[in-house]
Design a protein around this motif. Structure first.
Motif, mmCIF file in Angstrom:
data_model
loop_
_atom_site.group_PDB
_atom_site.id
_atom_site.type_symbol
_atom_site.label_atom_id
_atom_site.label_comp_id
_atom_site.label_asym_id
_atom_site.label_seq_id
_atom_site.Cartn_x
_atom_site.Cartn_y
_atom_site.Cartn_z
ATOM 1 N N MET A 141 0.821 -1.217 0.000
ATOM 2 C CA MET A 141 0.000 0.000 0.000
ATOM 3 C C MET A 141 0.851 1.262 0.000
ATOM 4 N N GLU A 142 2.169 1.108 0.200
ATOM 5 C CA GLU A 142 2.979 2.302 0.421
ATOM 6 C C GLU A 142 3.003 3.240 -0.786
ATOM 7 N N ILE A 193 -9.155 -0.512 -6.865
ATOM 8 C CA ILE A 193 -8.492 0.335 -5.865
ATOM 9 C C ILE A 193 -9.140 1.715 -5.826
ATOM 10 N N GLU A 194 -9.490 2.242 -7.004
ATOM 11 C CA GLU A 194 -10.159 3.549 -7.039
ATOM 12 C C GLU A 194 -11.508 3.482 -6.323
ATOM 13 N N THR A 195 -12.312 2.450 -6.668
ATOM 14 C CA THR A 195 -13.661 2.343 -6.120
ATOM 15 C C THR A 195 -13.655 2.011 -4.633
ATOM 16 N N ASN A 196 -12.841 1.043 -4.255
ATOM 17 C CA ASN A 196 -12.882 0.531 -2.882
ATOM 18 C C ASN A 196 -11.925 1.236 -1.931
ATOM 19 N N LYS A 235 -12.502 -12.146 -1.738
ATOM 20 C CA LYS A 235 -12.148 -11.164 -2.770
ATOM 21 C C LYS A 235 -10.874 -11.584 -3.501
ATOM 22 N N GLY A 236 -9.886 -12.101 -2.741
ATOM 23 C CA GLY A 236 -8.641 -12.564 -3.358
ATOM 24 C C GLY A 236 -8.861 -13.734 -4.293
ATOM 25 N N LYS A 257 -4.755 -6.640 -0.269
ATOM 26 C CA LYS A 257 -4.029 -7.715 -0.949
ATOM 27 C C LYS A 257 -3.730 -7.349 -2.398
ATOM 28 N N ILE A 258 -4.685 -6.656 -3.025
ATOM 29 C CA ILE A 258 -4.484 -6.254 -4.423
ATOM 30 C C ILE A 258 -3.319 -5.264 -4.514
#
Length: 575
Positions: free
Chosen positions: A1-2, A119-122, A177-178, A297-298
């Motif tokens: 996430m960094e 990533i944008e949506t969630n 989700k993964g 995780k994504i």
């Protein structure tokens, strides 16, 4: 996430603008309850406002809400746009700058389209929504505190139930989700295989088998998506029921306070509205928090497989590349896995301007040796020296300006023939014409409907294998490559075309090292030296006549057309 967090914090001004607008929007939403209180208390005689005043208040409120919401959504969209541009660009740059590709092209496409959109949506959108919900909660809690302290205490005690309950199932949601993303990626890869292998599928009559596999992957992906969505719905239902339970408790308490005369009916209406702004943010905040956790995780996968790979330290020098005399490879040994050597103790010398070829069975290390010379592999034992300088000391940009490779599969961009030859670099008309002449492309250009401006590539004007190879030669000529590496460039071509292409390559003004399986005497005798490889080692070397006189490994490959390791071993035993 960094990485995503880094780009979020990069736009501090946009964060501040969003925060200010969210505060404004949250305050307006909460003030709606106060406006309702004023209207209701006026209607029952507890307040003394005129209808015209109430109308003006209402109109002013609606205008303020419209303006604030519009500006807030625009600021949020601008923030998402900036962060995603940088984030996707970092992924693309990391992929293109990495020495070793760890993901396929279809995986990269899926990542940039599906994963980044998720990533944008969630994540990004959820962060903005959480900020709005938190501020709305705070403002509403303050206003309801002004109405009645006891009611506030009850709300505060029971308000955390909708938040805590769904968090008990967050881990399961992440796993589901993964699994969905993994199966969706498999389905995407299957579709790409269908598109790329269309002719093979038709030629071998395996349409039904491929369709069955694609159907299974499609069903598996959608089933995994269904399970993920259904479980997320279960979490949402828990949040909603918990919120309703809290709402009923609070409305009953408010009713009691009205009956006891502690608050007015208008205050009760305001309290009901404010409770919505307390309960709903608590419910949605927990949902948004779950969404944020679900994409960790994504984001970690992108970080590990793309961005960190692109940041891996590789040996890069700063010396300007010049080639005057020779290339020397000394005691070169390399292994991909640390167990079996792909190259073992290679010692060869390539003099400038001369032509060399590598022959040997498939998998003996020929392509790996070319990758070492391209500086794509740097973690080897031994030395690769150009005029006494280790190639890892050269500046990559300077090195690749004078080193080029021609491969069996020549990639074509969906662009004009000219841009495919010049590769988006400036080249004069004289240079281009000379490259067309030497590569034998003049007749090809004359046949195309718009000449050099013809759009070529997939879905456009298709070129033959031989024409693609000539384009690859023209690219090297435009580049003025001094070192030309050729990896099975003519393997898929017919004998006549292959011989014609190889003659062109041998006549180029460059130092040539060519990997070939075609043991054509008319071509081989024009090479200054032939290197014979087996199991990662150079076992024989010399001109065509010298190798044939030795009657060794090459002799039997040449005379009997043997290319399979087992058969060669049998012949060697006979020798």
């Amino acid at each position: 996430m960094e990485t995503i967090k880094k780009y979020i914090l990069k736009y501090k001004l946009l964060i501040l603008i969003n925060a200010i607008l969210i505060i404004f929007v949250s305050a307006l939403k909460a003030l709606q309850a106060i406006l309702f209180k004023i209207i209701v208390d006026t209607s029952v005689g507890n307040l003394n406002y005129s209808i015209s005043t109430l109308i003006w208040y209402s109109v002013g409120f609606l205008i303020a809400v419209f303006t604030a919401e519009t500006l807030s959504k625009a600021a949020s969209a601008a923030f998402n746009k900036k962060v995603l541009i940088d984030y996707k660009q970092s992924i693309i740059e990391s992929f293109i700058n990495s020495r070793r590709r760890k993901i396929t092209s279809s995986e990269l496409i899926s990542l940039l389209s599906n994963d980044v959109r998720m990533i944008e949506t969630n994540y990004l959108t959820s962060l903005i929504n959480i900020m709005e919900d938190v501020l709305l909660f705070i403002v509403s809690l303050y206003l309801i505190l002004r109405i009645n302290v006891y009611l506030t205490i009850v709300i505060f005690i029971f308000g955390w139930v909708p938040v805590i309950v769904p968090q008990l199932f967050t881990k399961i949601n992440q796993e589901l989700k993964g699994q969905y993303l993994k199966k969706l990626e498999r389905f995407t890869n299957r579709i790409k295989e269908m598109a790329q292998g269309f002719e093979v599928i038709k030629a071998f009559n395996i349409e039904n088998k491929i369709l069955n596999m694609a159907s299974k992957d499609n069903k598996d992906a959608e089933m995994a998506g269904y399970k993920s969505d259904a479980f997320q719905g279960f979490q949402g239902a828990l949040s909603i029921v918990s919120g309703f339970a809290m709402f009923f408790v609070n409305i009953l308490v408010a009713t009691y306070l009205v009956l006891r005369g502690y608050i007015t009916v208008g205050s009760m209406i305001a309290a009901v509205q404010l409770m919505n702004y307390i309960v709903n943010p608590l419910i949605s905040a927990s949902v948004y928090a779950t969404k944020i956790k679900s994409v960790e995780k994504i984001a970690d996968k992108i970080q590990k497989e793309i961005i960190e790979v692109g940041k891996e330290e590789v040996s890069q020098g700063d010396k300007s590349f010049e080639f005057r005399n020779s290339i020397e490879i000394k005691n070169l040994t390399f292994s991909y896995d640390g167990k079996r050597n792909a190259l073992s103790n290679i010692n060869i010398k390539l003099d400038k301007g001369k032509k060399y070829t590598l022959v040997g069975e498939s998998g003996c290390g020929k392509t790996t040796l070319l990758r070492v010379l391209l500086n794509h592999i740097t973690d080897y034992e031994g030395q690769v020296l150009i005029d006494g300088v280790d190639i890892r000391e050269f500046d990559p940009a300077s090195y690749y300006r004078k080193v080029s490779i021609i491969q069996q599969d020549v990639f074509m961009f969906g662009d004009t023939l000219k841009n495919n030859i010049c590769l988006y670099s400036e080249c004069s008309e004289e240079e281009l014409n000379e490259a067309l002449k030497q590569s034998g492309l003049i007749q090809v250009v004359e046949k195309l409907p718009k000449g050099l401006d013809t759009i070529v590539g997939e879905g456009e004007v298709e070129l033959s294998g031989g024409e693609r190879q000539r384009i690859a030669i023209a690219r090297a000529l435009i580049k003025k490559a001094e070192i030309l590496l050729i990896d099975e460039a003519t393997a898929a071509l017919d004998k006549v075309t292959a011989s014609d292409i190889e003659r062109t390559l041998i006549n180029l003004d460059a130092t040539v090292l060519a990997v070939t399986h075609k043991l054509d005497p008319e071509i081989l005798k024009r090479y200054d030296e032939i290197f014979v490889m087996r199991d990662g080692e150079i076992i024989e070397r010399g001109t065509l006549d010298e190798l044939l006189e030795k009657r060794g490994y090459f002799y039997y490959m040449y005379n009997y057309g043997i290319d399979e390791k087992e058969e060669i071993e049998t012949v060697e035993e006979t020798v």
